[in-house]
Design a protein around this motif. Sequence first.
Motif, PDB file in Angstrom:
ATOM      1  N   THR A  85      -2.096 -12.102  -6.186  1.00 58.09           N
ATOM      2  CA  THR A  85      -0.984 -11.975  -5.248  1.00 58.09           C
ATOM      3  C   THR A  85      -1.502 -11.445  -3.917  1.00 58.09           C
ATOM      4  O   THR A  85      -2.477 -10.702  -3.858  1.00 58.09           O
ATOM      5  CB  THR A  85       0.091 -11.014  -5.788  1.00 58.09           C
ATOM      6  OG1 THR A  85      -0.497  -9.742  -6.007  1.00 58.09           O
ATOM      7  CG2 THR A  85       0.668 -11.521  -7.089  1.00 58.09           C
ATOM      8  N   GLU A  87      -0.648  -9.309  -0.407  1.00 61.56           N
ATOM      9  CA  GLU A  87       0.224  -8.305   0.206  1.00 61.56           C
ATOM     10  C   GLU A  87      -0.126  -8.204   1.681  1.00 61.56           C
ATOM     11  O   GLU A  87      -1.290  -8.047   2.055  1.00 61.56           O
ATOM     12  CB  GLU A  87       0.043  -6.943  -0.470  1.00 61.56           C
ATOM     13  CG  GLU A  87       0.857  -6.774  -1.693  1.00 61.56           C
ATOM     14  CD  GLU A  87       0.995  -5.307  -2.064  1.00 61.56           C
ATOM     15  OE1 GLU A  87       0.799  -4.413  -1.210  1.00 61.56           O
ATOM     16  OE2 GLU A  87       1.295  -5.069  -3.236  1.00 61.56           O
ATOM     17  N   TYR A  88       0.913  -8.279   2.497  1.00 59.42           N
ATOM     18  CA  TYR A  88       0.737  -8.203   3.946  1.00 59.42           C
ATOM     19  C   TYR A  88       0.582  -6.744   4.370  1.00 59.42           C
ATOM     20  O   TYR A  88       1.372  -5.892   3.973  1.00 59.42           O
ATOM     21  CB  TYR A  88       1.952  -8.841   4.630  1.00 59.42           C
ATOM     22  CG  TYR A  88       1.898  -8.798   6.126  1.00 59.42           C
ATOM     23  CD1 TYR A  88       0.955  -9.548   6.823  1.00 59.42           C
ATOM     24  CD2 TYR A  88       2.781  -8.011   6.848  1.00 59.42           C
ATOM     25  CE1 TYR A  88       0.899  -9.515   8.201  1.00 59.42           C
ATOM     26  CE2 TYR A  88       2.738  -7.971   8.225  1.00 59.42           C
ATOM     27  CZ  TYR A  88       1.792  -8.725   8.897  1.00 59.42           C
ATOM     28  OH  TYR A  88       1.735  -8.688  10.267  1.00 59.42           O
ATOM     29  N   ARG A  89      -0.459  -6.451   5.149  1.00 63.14           N
ATOM     30  CA  ARG A  89      -0.718  -5.089   5.614  1.00 63.14           C
ATOM     31  C   ARG A  89      -0.502  -4.934   7.122  1.00 63.14           C
ATOM     32  O   ARG A  89      -0.707  -3.852   7.656  1.00 63.14           O
ATOM     33  CB  ARG A  89      -2.162  -4.687   5.279  1.00 63.14           C
ATOM     34  CG  ARG A  89      -2.395  -4.517   3.833  1.00 63.14           C
ATOM     35  CD  ARG A  89      -1.607  -3.329   3.374  1.00 63.14           C
ATOM     36  NE  ARG A  89      -1.780  -3.167   1.951  1.00 63.14           N
ATOM     37  CZ  ARG A  89      -0.924  -2.586   1.170  1.00 63.14           C
ATOM     38  NH1 ARG A  89       0.191  -2.124   1.656  1.00 63.14           N
ATOM     39  NH2 ARG A  89      -1.143  -2.465  -0.102  1.00 63.14           N
ATOM     40  N   PHE A  94      -4.106  -9.383   5.150  1.00 61.33           N
ATOM     41  CA  PHE A  94      -3.546  -9.535   3.807  1.00 61.33           C
ATOM     42  C   PHE A  94      -4.560  -9.025   2.794  1.00 61.33           C
ATOM     43  O   PHE A  94      -5.763  -9.212   2.955  1.00 61.33           O
ATOM     44  CB  PHE A  94      -3.265 -11.025   3.497  1.00 61.33           C
ATOM     45  CG  PHE A  94      -2.120 -11.602   4.267  1.00 61.33           C
ATOM     46  CD1 PHE A  94      -0.849 -11.602   3.735  1.00 61.33           C
ATOM     47  CD2 PHE A  94      -2.316 -12.162   5.521  1.00 61.33           C
ATOM     48  CE1 PHE A  94       0.212 -12.143   4.438  1.00 61.33           C
ATOM     49  CE2 PHE A  94      -1.273 -12.708   6.234  1.00 61.33           C
ATOM     50  CZ  PHE A  94       0.001 -12.695   5.695  1.00 61.33           C
ATOM     51  N   TYR A  97      -4.652  -9.060  -4.636  1.00 59.43           N
ATOM     52  CA  TYR A  97      -4.792  -8.236  -5.835  1.00 59.43           C
ATOM     53  C   TYR A  97      -4.573  -9.080  -7.085  1.00 59.43           C
ATOM     54  O   TYR A  97      -3.690  -9.928  -7.105  1.00 59.43           O
ATOM     55  CB  TYR A  97      -3.748  -7.112  -5.863  1.00 59.43           C
ATOM     56  CG  TYR A  97      -3.867  -6.119  -4.751  1.00 59.43           C
ATOM     57  CD1 TYR A  97      -4.875  -5.167  -4.749  1.00 59.43           C
ATOM     58  CD2 TYR A  97      -2.944  -6.112  -3.716  1.00 59.43           C
ATOM     59  CE1 TYR A  97      -4.971  -4.237  -3.739  1.00 59.43           C
ATOM     60  CE2 TYR A  97      -3.032  -5.181  -2.706  1.00 59.43           C
ATOM     61  CZ  TYR A  97      -4.045  -4.251  -2.716  1.00 59.43           C
ATOM     62  OH  TYR A  97      -4.144  -3.331  -1.706  1.00 59.43           O
ATOM     63  N   GLU A  99      -2.767  -9.163 -10.339  1.00 57.61           N
ATOM     64  CA  GLU A  99      -1.622  -8.395 -10.817  1.00 57.61           C
ATOM     65  C   GLU A  99      -1.341  -8.654 -12.294  1.00 57.61           C
ATOM     66  O   GLU A  99      -1.280  -9.795 -12.734  1.00 57.61           O
ATOM     67  CB  GLU A  99      -0.376  -8.774 -10.014  1.00 57.61           C
ATOM     68  CG  GLU A  99       0.864  -8.034 -10.440  1.00 57.61           C
ATOM     69  CD  GLU A  99       2.112  -8.589  -9.782  1.00 57.61           C
ATOM     70  OE1 GLU A  99       2.874  -7.791  -9.233  1.00 57.61           O
ATOM     71  OE2 GLU A  99       2.313  -9.806  -9.826  1.00 57.61           O
ATOM     72  N   TYR A 134      -2.225  -3.384 -10.455  1.00 59.92           N
ATOM     73  CA  TYR A 134      -3.195  -4.229  -9.770  1.00 59.92           C
ATOM     74  C   TYR A 134      -4.557  -3.910 -10.355  1.00 59.92           C
ATOM     75  O   TYR A 134      -4.996  -2.758 -10.331  1.00 59.92           O
ATOM     76  CB  TYR A 134      -3.205  -3.966  -8.270  1.00 59.92           C
ATOM     77  CG  TYR A 134      -1.988  -4.467  -7.539  1.00 59.92           C
ATOM     78  CD1 TYR A 134      -1.460  -5.716  -7.806  1.00 59.92           C
ATOM     79  CD2 TYR A 134      -1.386  -3.699  -6.557  1.00 59.92           C
ATOM     80  CE1 TYR A 134      -0.354  -6.187  -7.124  1.00 59.92           C
ATOM     81  CE2 TYR A 134      -0.290  -4.156  -5.862  1.00 59.92           C
ATOM     82  CZ  TYR A 134       0.232  -5.404  -6.149  1.00 59.92           C
ATOM     83  OH  TYR A 134       1.320  -5.871  -5.479  1.00 59.92           O
ATOM     84  N   ARG A 139      -3.400   1.168  -6.849  1.00 54.09           N
ATOM     85  CA  ARG A 139      -2.110   0.707  -6.325  1.00 54.09           C
ATOM     86  C   ARG A 139      -1.314   0.009  -7.421  1.00 54.09           C
ATOM     87  O   ARG A 139      -1.871  -0.580  -8.334  1.00 54.09           O
ATOM     88  CB  ARG A 139      -2.330  -0.252  -5.160  1.00 54.09           C
ATOM     89  CG  ARG A 139      -3.009   0.426  -3.980  1.00 54.09           C
ATOM     90  CD  ARG A 139      -3.064  -0.481  -2.775  1.00 54.09           C
ATOM     91  NE  ARG A 139      -1.802  -1.129  -2.456  1.00 54.09           N
ATOM     92  CZ  ARG A 139      -0.792  -0.566  -1.793  1.00 54.09           C
ATOM     93  NH1 ARG A 139      -0.905   0.686  -1.386  1.00 54.09           N
ATOM     94  NH2 ARG A 139       0.302  -1.234  -1.528  1.00 54.09           N
ATOM     95  N   PRO A 141       2.177  -2.620  -8.159  1.00 54.53           N
ATOM     96  CA  PRO A 141       3.167  -3.516  -7.565  1.00 54.53           C
ATOM     97  C   PRO A 141       4.575  -2.944  -7.733  1.00 54.53           C
ATOM     98  O   PRO A 141       4.772  -1.987  -8.480  1.00 54.53           O
ATOM     99  CB  PRO A 141       2.990  -4.812  -8.364  1.00 54.53           C
ATOM    100  CG  PRO A 141       2.435  -4.387  -9.658  1.00 54.53           C
ATOM    101  CD  PRO A 141       1.602  -3.169  -9.390  1.00 54.53           C
ATOM    102  N   THR A 174       7.793  -9.876  -7.615  1.00 49.02           N
ATOM    103  CA  THR A 174       6.596 -10.223  -6.859  1.00 49.02           C
ATOM    104  C   THR A 174       6.996 -11.248  -5.804  1.00 49.02           C
ATOM    105  O   THR A 174       7.655 -12.231  -6.126  1.00 49.02           O
ATOM    106  CB  THR A 174       5.519 -10.830  -7.774  1.00 49.02           C
ATOM    107  OG1 THR A 174       5.241  -9.894  -8.799  1.00 49.02           O
ATOM    108  CG2 THR A 174       4.254 -11.123  -7.011  1.00 49.02           C
ATOM    109  N   SER A 175       6.628 -11.018  -4.578  1.00 46.27           N
ATOM    110  CA  SER A 175       7.003 -11.956  -3.524  1.00 46.27           C
ATOM    111  C   SER A 175       6.225 -13.261  -3.660  1.00 46.27           C
ATOM    112  O   SER A 175       5.146 -13.305  -4.247  1.00 46.27           O
ATOM    113  CB  SER A 175       6.740 -11.339  -2.154  1.00 46.27           C
ATOM    114  OG  SER A 175       5.365 -11.030  -2.028  1.00 46.27           O
TER     115      SER A 175
END
Length: 193
Positions: A85, A87-89, A94, A97, A99, A134, A139, A141, A174-175
């Motif tokens: 997946t 994830e935007y930071r 990005f 990870y 998951e 993850y 971290r 989710p 999860t997006s």
Amino acid sequence: MTSHAVRLIINTFIGFWFLTAAAQEVVVEDRYDEVFGLKPAFYLGLRSDLNMEDAALGLEVGIMNKSRNLNLFTTFDARPFRKKTLEYRGNNVFYQYPEERYFLGLGAEYVQHFEVADLGAFAQLNGVYTWGVYGGTERKPPNGWVAIPRFGLFRKVGDSAFLKLGYSYFDTKTSKVDRHRVFLSFGGFITRN
């Protein structure tokens, strides 16, 4: 006739009468269903929710009412692999990870039997708590409660098993994962019905 002969005849008669009575097999049949209807039954099912992007495999244990049209169950599902997946930071950054995702919940299902060929339809609502990790990081989710509706058709297989095929709206929190899935389940009674 002497008393000795009379005693022998009486003892022989009592002995044969006792052996005949002891040899009678008493058969008691279970007539519960004729008086009260079917008994509630416990069942066990293996199930999966899948699409081209994701999958979840699980186990379902529940109880069915006497009329076999309402089920209450508990479930445990898990993703059988680590899904990558993003994830935007921020600032076009990005992180990717791997998951893992798990689901634990309760649900209810209504079943409508058709008149032909051991077929029927089902509609169920499953409230689950989902959590995950993850891989390789500390971290986690997003986690929380989700409601998963399902509906479809089923077919009885033999006297005590069933195969279900249908649709599920499966939110994994999860997006960017498609929530529309195919639901497939195979189960059967674990108690006499």
